[in-house]
Design an enzyme around this catalytic site. Structure first.
Site, short mmCIF file in Angstrom:
data_model
loop_
_atom_site.label_atom_id
_atom_site.label_comp_id
_atom_site.label_asym_id
_atom_site.label_seq_id
_atom_site.Cartn_x
_atom_site.Cartn_y
_atom_site.Cartn_z
CG ASP A 159 5.44 23.68 -39.13
OD1 ASP A 159 5.66 24.10 -37.98
OD2 ASP A 159 4.82 24.34 -39.98
CE LYS A 200 1.17 25.64 -44.33
NZ LYS A 200 1.57 26.99 -43.97
NE ARG A 232 -3.15 33.97 -29.51
CZ ARG A 232 -3.01 32.74 -29.04
NH1 ARG A 232 -2.73 32.54 -27.76
NH2 ARG A 232 -3.14 31.69 -29.83
CD GLU A 248 2.42 36.28 -37.23
OE1 GLU A 248 1.30 36.70 -36.97
OE2 GLU A 248 2.66 35.11 -37.56
CD GLU A 249 2.43 37.61 -30.57
OE1 GLU A 249 2.85 37.01 -29.57
OE2 GLU A 249 1.54 37.16 -31.30
CB SER A 250 3.13 34.07 -32.24
OG SER A 250 3.08 34.37 -33.64
CG ASP A 259 6.19 27.55 -39.07
OD1 ASP A 259 6.30 27.04 -37.93
OD2 ASP A 259 5.09 27.74 -39.63
NE ARG A 260 4.24 29.09 -33.84
CZ ARG A 260 3.25 29.30 -32.99
NH1 ARG A 260 3.45 29.19 -31.69
NH2 ARG A 260 2.04 29.61 -33.42
CG ASP A 283 7.17 25.20 -35.15
OD1 ASP A 283 8.07 25.27 -35.99
OD2 ASP A 283 5.97 25.41 -35.42
CE LYS A 295 4.80 30.78 -38.03
NZ LYS A 295 3.52 31.39 -37.70
CB SER A 345 2.08 24.36 -36.51
OG SER A 345 3.03 25.33 -36.18
CG HIS A 346 2.54 25.34 -32.30
ND1 HIS A 346 2.26 26.03 -33.47
CD2 HIS A 346 1.53 25.58 -31.46
CE1 HIS A 346 1.11 26.68 -33.32
NE2 HIS A 346 0.65 26.42 -32.11
#
Ligand code: G1P
Ligand code: ZN
Length: 543
Positions: free
Chosen positions: A279, A126, A496, A363-365, A281-282, A277, A376, A113-114
């Protein structure tokens, strides 16, 4: 070609509840390491065995080597067909789409990911299920059990194949179709959004910058934004995926996408800025001199969804992760749509999406998505915004401010305390959990506690229960404090703290977020005893 059966040891690195692994490249390069995990996937995934398997990754260091190993193990285990992104490249949402489009048995996605990439950085793998999404619990449990018992893996003794040549090739008896990584995904976006309208806006001078952060979305963004939508060349920056992301940290937020943020807040700022990001998705979206929080972004997309052709038909419902601000709930209420609150993590949206209960989720992220795939989707969110901007002809700031006037503003912040001592972090959460029983009704500063609990989720589709998903403290005026420990941190624990306050009065909509939330932030710190328990005076990161 001979299949070799190689003796191996049970594998102890797999975390229960996950369908993947995220480790340093050096760990993946150890003998039998990746092989073991991949064999466990084939030992457990017999559903739809005859269907193809989708394989691809974000292009980070070790992507190509890993794919050659996966192909050999797949062939040795009787897999009949693999669909592979050219050069081993597939963004996570594009992989999700291909799995669904080809009714595949699932997909193996290579990404961390990031997290940074390179020989000394991170790699990940995954397994996604036939619905295109992260594996549900029954799959992750089977995988976990397999990793604890594995004693051999099967691999074909065969040379590497050329990953860059489009077309069909073979590995042993297994057919490998190397497909254009971008075109299917770009076609899907073209069905969902009004490309003609957006193209017109570019022709009349709309300016934007998309920062691909040297990660996987570069080729996708160039094809869609520059080629199909006609944005000037150079609109997509850092568009060539690099194995080490150009030494960057491919996480689209104000800290790691600083260059983009500085440009959007600078004198020559364009109308719109966005990033994705590692991959893909963000997403992060910005207007001229304006940052859109992911929680507000979800709310604005929901409120304006009808402007995009793919969402003109009935929206079924909306879901957000529990710590995400309640801004979207207000829109859902006004539209008369059901609104679900799920634990943190995209996999919890899967059942709701599959059952047709929700159309949009987030999501907030920096994660937003819909029922078009089961992950996402960064570029999708950016295109949604471009569609809204093209239709409304207003600036990002005007659209968000107008949204606040209609629905009120949910001031929102997240404070992260990284690499905290694990025992201290667990102690802090345990103490809060114990306190939840006595908090309701208490006056804390100018706030009165309405409810307090440790979030427990019962999946409305399969009734599965997820306990201890975070401490929620709700106040009578709708404000909220949430505490939870990260499930993705790699060093010690990450605490968090999410703080949110609702403000209906437009005269109060232009305050600085940390100031607007000042009293709640100190309540949050004192209530949990963050300083005393962790020794930290300040969060590591404030979003
Ligand atoms: C973080 C985010 C969460 C997201 C996950 C994977 O998890 O908070 O929303 O789904 O990364 O991208 P956390 O570290 O908080 O467990
Ligand atoms: Zn990602």
């Amino acid at each position: 070609m001979p299949v070799e059966t190689i003796a191996t040891q049970p594998f102890t690195d797999q975390k229960p509840g996950t369908s993947g692994l995220r480790k340093k490249v050096k760990v993946f390069e150890k003998p039998h390491y990746l092989e073991n995990f991949v064999q466990c996937i084939f030992d457990t995934q017999h559903e739809m065995e005859e269907a193809p398997l989708v394989v691809g990754g974000d292009g980070r260091y070790y992507n190509r080597q890993a794919i050659q190993i996966i192909l050999r193990i797949a062939a040795a285990n009787g897999c009949t067909r693999v669909i592979l992104g050219q050069g081993g490249i597939l963004s996570t949402p594009a992989a999700s789409h291909l799995i669904r489009k080809h009714q595949a048995r699932g997909g193996i996605i290579l990404s961390a990911s990031h997290n940074p990439g390179g020989p000394d950085e991170d790699f990940g793998i995954k397994f996604n299920t036939p619905n295109g999404g992260p594996a549900p619990e029954k799959v992750t449990e089977a995988l976990y059990t397999a990793t604890r018992h594995i004693n051999r893996y099967r691999i074909l003794d065969t040379p590497d194949i050329d990953l860059d040549k489009l077309g069909t090739t073979t590995v042993g008896d297994m057919r490998v179709d190397i497909v254009d990584s971008v075109s299917d995904y770009a076609d899907l976006m073209e069905q969902l959004f009004d490309f003609d309208k957006i193209r017109e806006r570019f022709q009349s001078g709309f300016r934007m910058r998309f920062d691909a952060m040297h990660a996987v979305t570069g080729p996708y963004a160039r094809e869609i934004i520059e080629n199909r939508l006609g944005a000037p060349k150079g609109t997509v920056v850092n568009g060539v995926p690099l194995e080490d992301f150009g030494h960057g940290h491919p996480d689209p937020n104000l800290v790691y996408a600083k260059e983009l943020a500085d440009y959007l807040f600078g004198p020559d700022a364009p109308d719109f800025g966005a990033a994705s990001d590692g991959d893909g998705d963000r997403n992060m979206v910005l207007g001229r001199h304006f940052f859109v929080t992911p929680s507000d972004s979800l709310a604005v997309i929901l409120a304006n969804a009808k402007l995009a052709p793919g969402y003109r038909a009935l929206l079924t419902g909306m879901a957000r992760s529990m710590p995400t601000s309640q801004a979207a709930d207000r829109v859902a209420a006004k539209l008369g749509l059901p609104c679900y609150e799920t634990p943190t993590g995209w996999k919890f949206f899967g059942n709701l999406l599959d059952a047709g209960k929700i159309t949009l989720c987030g999501e907030e992220s920096f994660g937003t998505g819909s029922d078009h795939v089961r992950e996402k989707d960064g570029l999708w969110a950016v295109l949604f915004w471009m569609n809204i901007l093209a239709e409304r002809g207003q600036s990002v700031a005007e659209i968000v401010r107008e949204h606040w006037r209609i629905y009120g503003r949910n001031y929102y912040t997240r404070h992260d305390y990284e690499a905290v001592d694990s025992a201290a972090a667990n102690g802090l959460v345990d103490a809060l959990r114990a306190a939840t029983a006595t908090l309701p009704g208490q006056q804390l500063g100018s706030y009165v506690v309405d409810y307090a609990d440790d979030f427990r989720y019962v999946d409305p589709i399969d009734d599965s229960v997820s306990e201890k998903q975070g401490i929620r403290i709700g106040f009578k005026d709708g404000s909220r404090i949430v505490y939870r420990l990260s499930g993705t941190g790699t060093e010690g624990a990450t605490l968090r703290v999410y703080i949110e306050a609702y403000e209906a009065d437009p005269a109060q909509h232009d305050l600085d977020t940390q100031q607007a939330l000042g009293e709640l932030i100190s309540i949050a710190n004192n209530l949990a005893g963050i300083r005393e328990r962790t020794g930290r005076n300040e969060p590591t990161v404030i979003t």
